[in-house]
Write an enzyme that holds these catalytic residues in place. Sequence first.
Site, mmCIF file in Angstrom:
data_model
loop_
_atom_site.group_PDB
_atom_site.id
_atom_site.type_symbol
_atom_site.label_atom_id
_atom_site.label_comp_id
_atom_site.label_asym_id
_atom_site.label_seq_id
_atom_site.Cartn_x
_atom_site.Cartn_y
_atom_site.Cartn_z
ATOM 1 N N HIS A 1 0.839 -1.215 0.000
ATOM 2 C CA HIS A 1 0.000 0.000 0.000
ATOM 3 C C HIS A 1 0.866 1.253 0.000
ATOM 4 C CE1 HIS A 1 -4.085 -1.683 1.482
ATOM 5 N NE2 HIS A 1 -3.451 -2.562 0.722
ATOM 6 N N TYR B 1 -9.295 5.592 7.249
ATOM 7 C CA TYR B 1 -9.409 5.957 8.663
ATOM 8 C C TYR B 1 -10.431 7.086 8.719
ATOM 9 C CZ TYR B 1 -4.905 3.598 9.595
ATOM 10 O OH TYR B 1 -3.885 2.688 9.713
ATOM 11 N N PRO C 1 -4.088 0.380 19.063
ATOM 12 C CA PRO C 1 -3.851 -0.063 17.683
ATOM 13 C C PRO C 1 -4.068 1.014 16.617
ATOM 14 C CG PRO C 1 -5.911 -0.971 18.512
ATOM 15 C CD PRO C 1 -5.279 -0.265 19.655
ATOM 16 N N LYS D 1 1.206 0.063 15.347
ATOM 17 C CA LYS D 1 2.638 0.038 15.665
ATOM 18 C C LYS D 1 3.085 -1.181 16.484
ATOM 19 C CE LYS D 1 3.565 3.699 13.495
ATOM 20 N NZ LYS D 1 3.654 3.279 12.108
ATOM 21 N N TYR E 1 3.976 7.122 9.934
ATOM 22 C CA TYR E 1 3.076 6.035 9.522
ATOM 23 C C TYR E 1 3.861 4.841 8.965
ATOM 24 C CZ TYR E 1 -1.093 3.708 7.807
ATOM 25 O OH TYR E 1 -2.097 2.795 7.594
HETATM 26 P P1 RFL Z 1 1.990 -11.392 21.668
HETATM 27 O O1 RFL Z 1 1.662 -11.490 20.209
HETATM 28 O O2 RFL Z 1 0.892 -11.044 22.595
HETATM 29 O O3 RFL Z 1 2.650 -12.776 22.082
HETATM 30 C C1 RFL Z 1 2.872 -13.099 23.443
HETATM 31 C C2 RFL Z 1 2.834 -14.607 23.572
HETATM 32 O O4 RFL Z 1 3.173 -14.964 24.921
HETATM 33 C C3 RFL Z 1 2.322 -16.023 25.348
HETATM 34 N N1 RFL Z 1 2.313 -16.026 26.827
HETATM 35 C C4 RFL Z 1 2.984 -16.926 27.573
HETATM 36 N N2 RFL Z 1 3.729 -17.986 27.224
HETATM 37 C C5 RFL Z 1 4.312 -18.705 28.215
HETATM 38 N N3 RFL Z 1 4.133 -18.426 29.543
HETATM 39 C C6 RFL Z 1 3.382 -17.359 29.941
HETATM 40 N N4 RFL Z 1 3.254 -17.070 31.238
HETATM 41 C C7 RFL Z 1 2.770 -16.561 28.926
HETATM 42 N N5 RFL Z 1 1.968 -15.456 28.943
HETATM 43 C C8 RFL Z 1 1.699 -15.145 27.664
HETATM 44 C C9 RFL Z 1 0.982 -15.704 24.685
HETATM 45 O O5 RFL Z 1 0.153 -16.848 24.584
HETATM 46 C C10 RFL Z 1 1.447 -15.175 23.321
HETATM 47 O O6 RFL Z 1 1.523 -16.230 22.374
HETATM 48 O O7 RFL Z 1 3.149 -10.318 21.919
HETATM 49 P P2 RFL Z 1 4.354 -9.794 20.982
HETATM 50 O O8 RFL Z 1 5.113 -10.929 20.391
HETATM 51 O O9 RFL Z 1 5.029 -8.762 21.774
HETATM 52 O O10 RFL Z 1 3.601 -9.098 19.717
HETATM 53 C C11 RFL Z 1 2.828 -7.928 19.894
HETATM 54 C C12 RFL Z 1 1.719 -7.910 18.855
HETATM 55 O O11 RFL Z 1 0.962 -9.121 18.953
HETATM 56 C C13 RFL Z 1 0.783 -6.695 19.040
HETATM 57 O O12 RFL Z 1 1.525 -5.554 19.400
HETATM 58 C C14 RFL Z 1 0.023 -6.371 17.745
HETATM 59 O O13 RFL Z 1 -0.913 -7.382 17.448
HETATM 60 C C15 RFL Z 1 -0.697 -5.016 17.867
HETATM 61 N N6 RFL Z 1 -1.552 -4.739 16.711
HETATM 62 C C16 RFL Z 1 -1.038 -4.247 15.540
HETATM 63 N N7 RFL Z 1 0.276 -4.012 15.433
HETATM 64 C C17 RFL Z 1 0.805 -3.617 14.250
HETATM 65 O O14 RFL Z 1 2.015 -3.364 14.184
HETATM 66 N N8 RFL Z 1 0.034 -3.476 13.119
HETATM 67 C C18 RFL Z 1 -1.307 -3.688 13.164
HETATM 68 O O15 RFL Z 1 -1.984 -3.594 12.129
HETATM 69 C C19 RFL Z 1 -1.910 -4.049 14.409
HETATM 70 N N9 RFL Z 1 -3.223 -4.270 14.508
HETATM 71 C C20 RFL Z 1 -2.937 -4.987 16.797
HETATM 72 C C21 RFL Z 1 -3.753 -4.737 15.667
HETATM 73 C C22 RFL Z 1 -3.504 -5.510 17.967
HETATM 74 C C23 RFL Z 1 -4.865 -5.760 18.020
HETATM 75 N N10 RFL Z 1 -5.384 -6.331 19.207
HETATM 76 C C24 RFL Z 1 -6.184 -7.491 19.206
HETATM 77 C C25 RFL Z 1 -4.796 -5.957 20.467
HETATM 78 C C26 RFL Z 1 -5.114 -4.965 15.723
HETATM 79 C C27 RFL Z 1 -5.678 -5.438 16.902
HETATM 80 C C28 RFL Z 1 -7.173 -5.625 16.929
HETATM 81 C C1 PHB Z 2 -5.493 -4.018 10.606
HETATM 82 O O1 PHB Z 2 -5.580 -4.276 9.387
HETATM 83 O O2 PHB Z 2 -5.749 -4.868 11.474
HETATM 84 C C2 PHB Z 2 -5.110 -2.651 11.037
HETATM 85 C C3 PHB Z 2 -4.666 -1.751 10.100
HETATM 86 C C4 PHB Z 2 -4.328 -0.461 10.490
HETATM 87 C C5 PHB Z 2 -4.441 -0.096 11.820
HETATM 88 C C6 PHB Z 2 -4.856 -1.029 12.773
HETATM 89 C C7 PHB Z 2 -5.188 -2.307 12.386
HETATM 90 O O3 PHB Z 2 -4.125 1.178 12.185
#
Ligand code: RFL
Ligand code: PHB
Length: 411
Positions: free
Chosen positions: A98, A223, A313, A317, A405
């Site tokens: 994109h 957005y 989110p 980031k 961004y």
């Molecule tokens: P994770 O992915 O939460 O992984 C942590 C892992 O640790 C395990 N765990 C344990 N394992 C052993 N013993 C324990 N005591 C434990 N406690 C926990 C868990 O089961 C899990 O598997 O952390 P990590 O690796 O730091 O990654 C972070 C990302 O997952 C998170 O920041 C992103 O998903 C945030 N986020 C987005 N980030 C982006 O850069 N681009 C995006 O488009 C974006 N969209 C989003 C998002 C997060 C969202 N939610 C659901 C919070 C969209 C959403 C809706």
């Molecule tokens: C997503 O596709 O999950 C997404 C994209 C952009 C954002 C947050 C989440 O700012």
Amino acid sequence: MPSTRSSSAPKKQQSGTSPFPRLDAERKTQVCIIGAGPAGLTVHQAMAQIGVTSVVIEARSRQYVQNRVRAGLVEPGTVRILDDLGVGQKLLRDAACHKGLLLQLDDTSARVPFGDITGEPVYMYPQQHIVRDLISASDPQRILFDTEAVNVETGSLDAAVTVNHAGRHFRVKCDFIVGADGAHGASRRSLPDERKKSYERDYGIDWLGILAETAPLADELIYSCSARGFALHSMRGESQSRLYLQVPRGSSPSWTDDRIWQELDYRLSPGAARIRRGDITERTAVKLKAFQLENPQYRRLFLIGDAAHTVPPSAAKGLNLAVEDAACLAQALWAWYQDHERGGLDRYASKAAQRAWLAQMFSAEMTRLLHVLPGDTQFDTKTRTARWQRIVDNPIALRDFADHYVGIARR
Ligand code: RFL
Ligand code: PHB
């Protein structure tokens, strides 16, 4: 990352550190990683490439972590890190590239051509596919699924993690612990009280996210901030839409499918055509909150990714910071194992925190710009409009927005 694929004379794996053929004995590894999310798996992959033994402890099953729906937007810097580690091929083949987004405020909209401005695109590729790619690239015996870290001990010379696998406890001794276990994991909890200092902001609203079997209504992300709040149009491939709505805290369960579609139509119009409705196959509720530890290191424990900082989110980031932390820590560990050079490890905490604060700053700005927050007055509406206008009209403000961004502002 010290071009890990070609690093000269890495230390060989120590003998006697084979992964856990039996779970009841005391075991040893060089680096014990807690959490098989993007952060932990990236460090694991980097360690394998430099011949340092590491083991990943993951509380959930392989099936669960490989299918957990979360992020979708991947910055170019993250893609480079993954590609350097030999796990970027599928992403580069399958991700949509994109170069712009639509910023919409009420009935006015403007395209931000961040690709032309910065020379860098962003990539749409589901987080669970990054997780799958990293798991497929690693030795399956070295990721212990369904195994929870229950106790984290770190001294100044060595460290250990006690884990629980099917009710049996055993201890993993190691040189370093990587706390990559997300916002609710054991590593953050294990910090002594005097090292738990953190900064927080709760925006008091939630995002309700859906994954729907319907083609995206546009090629780029939208957005949108309307008088009734925020909506985001995103996608997962050509036949699935990922859509988000700002909703009152805790209200997600009460939203029927019909109400979700109606509200998306309202908030995403008039910049877009009506969305063709499709089956909703997944729903996610997220509290809009920010959190950051003052210091993500304690002795031989290093916290990375969501364990060290969570960002709302709004600016996408979290995953990108997680992979960036992992690469930075992997480089410091490489220097340590290669030459016993500890400068990188000593500097990790301040470098990671500085980068994370830049992401916090931009995420806070996006959150303010795009949401109607509890307690907002007409004053906030006016300043939001002024900010939006400034980004759209002023080339310097637009450039700054684009740099943040795509993530180049943190480099
Ligand atoms: P994770 O992915 O939460 O992984 C942590 C892992 O640790 C395990 N765990 C344990 N394992 C052993 N013993 C324990 N005591 C434990 N406690 C926990 C868990 O089961 C899990 O598997 O952390 P990590 O690796 O730091 O990654 C972070 C990302 O997952 C998170 O920041 C992103 O998903 C945030 N986020 C987005 N980030 C982006 O850069 N681009 C995006 O488009 C974006 N969209 C989003 C998002 C997060 C969202 N939610 C659901 C919070 C969209 C959403 C809706
Ligand atoms: C997503 O596709 O999950 C997404 C994209 C952009 C954002 C947050 C989440 O700012």
